[in-house]
Design an enzyme around this catalytic site. Structure first.
Site, short mmCIF file in Angstrom:
data_model
loop_
_atom_site.label_atom_id
_atom_site.label_comp_id
_atom_site.label_asym_id
_atom_site.label_seq_id
_atom_site.Cartn_x
_atom_site.Cartn_y
_atom_site.Cartn_z
CG ASP A 292 -1.27 -1.41 1.53
OD1 ASP A 292 -1.83 -2.17 1.03
OD2 ASP A 292 -1.80 -1.25 2.38
CD GLU B 184 -8.13 -3.12 -1.10
OE1 GLU B 184 -9.17 -2.89 0.24
OE2 GLU B 184 -7.95 -4.03 -1.19
#
Length: 328
Positions: free
Chosen positions: A43, A202
């Protein structure tokens, strides 16, 4: 005599023939570039301040993603990365969450640096005077508590527009956007806009280029080898966003699996763009063992994002700014 004239002709044409044959060879998809950070990190949020690049990742390597702290990495050229240490430790620095430190993002305004992050499926914010921290919790509670809005309360991202207005994006299963107040740590809950582009899961990320706003996100689950990145565009940071016809723009290929949950950076002073993202660790990785990578990102003449090649290496690139504009 004809043979003598024919031989030079054949030799002179060889580079053209070889070049054409080389271009027709299939790409090597079994030997991926080395990850830019050592170990398992996911991420990644990439940013540039002064003459330095920064990466803010999730620490990976535990089933259930049970990391408890965030780190920062710096680089002068996108190639050599230095670990700046832990910049936010949940058990030490928070009173409301101890684990599941995920998916951070950073923004700057008014000489302060604002670090947005997921903690125990809430969204928090921390503030520092430098991009390397240390970051402190100004609220003593989540910026957005779990369950306050539809979907999972994770994956924050903030866009500071050209006029200084900041917009907060977040959400798994549902995308949300709201204008932040001038303090960067509060907003009007009644002003939150909820929407879900086709395929959205997401990891939303928003940037602006040539007056157009690009909303990007990850599709599928991060444990799925098909994990990938798609995008939509709008004329306003609040939308409405229209999904591009040609998607995804980032996906795995060959030995590269699960390429997604990205961020993008415009190299200051240029129209050169870089995408930071994670993939399953090579070899033997999975959705809990991921590694951070960088690849160039490009646009066509109409402003469409071109497919990102997960096998293309980012060239060393230093930031060129006037000395008077350089600050930490």
């Amino acid at each position: 005599m004809r043979i003598r004239f024919l031989l030079p002709l054949l030799l002179s044409s060889w580079p053209i023939v070889a070049s054409q044959a080389q271009r027709s060879l299939p790409a090597d998809t079994l030997h991926a570039p080395t990850a830019v950070l050592p170990g398992v990190y996911a991420d990644p949020h990439i940013a540039a301040y002064g003459q330095t690049y920064y990466l803010y990742p999730t620490t990976d390597g535990t089933e259930g993603w049970m990391s408890t702290a965030f780190t920062c990495w710096s680089s002068p050229d996108l190639k050599t990365w230095k670990k700046e240490g832990v910049i936010l430790d949940l058990p030490r620095d928070l009173t409301w969450a101890k684990a599941r430190a995920w998916a951070p993002a950073i923004a700057t305004k008014g000489g302060k640096y604002y670090y947005y992050y997921s903690a125990d499926a809430n969204i928090g914010v921390a503030v520092a005077d430098k991009p390397t921290g240390p970051f402190k919790d100004p609220l003593g509670k989540p910026l957005i508590a779990k369950g306050a809005f539809q979907g999972q309360t994770i994956d924050p991202m903030v866009l500071v527009d050209d006029d200084g207005t900041a917009y907060l994006y977040w959400g798994q299963g549902q995308c949300h956007v709201v204008k932040l107040n001038a303090d960067m740590v509060s907003f009007d809950p009644a002003a939150v806009v909820e929407f879900k582009p086709p395929g959205y899961n997401e990891g939303s990320f928003v940037f602006k280029r040539q007056g157009k706003y690009y909303l990007m996100w990850s599709e599928y689950d991060t444990r799925d080898p098909r994990y990938s990145v798609a995008y939509a565009t709008a004329t306003s940071p609040m939308g409405p966003f229209t999904k591009a016809e040609k998607n995804p723009v980032l996906k795995g290929k060959g030995v590269v699996k699960g390429a997604g949950h990205h961020s993008v950076l415009q190299v200051p002073g240029t129209d050169q763009w870089v995408m930071a993202y994670h993939r399953f660790r090579i070899p033997g990785g999975n959705g809990y063992n991921r590694e951070t990578c960088l690849s160039p990102m490009r646009f066509d003449a109409q402003g469409n994002i071109l497919p990102v090649d997960v096998f293309e290496v980012v060239k060393p690139t230093r930031i060129k700014r006037p000395a008077s504009s350089v600050r930490p």
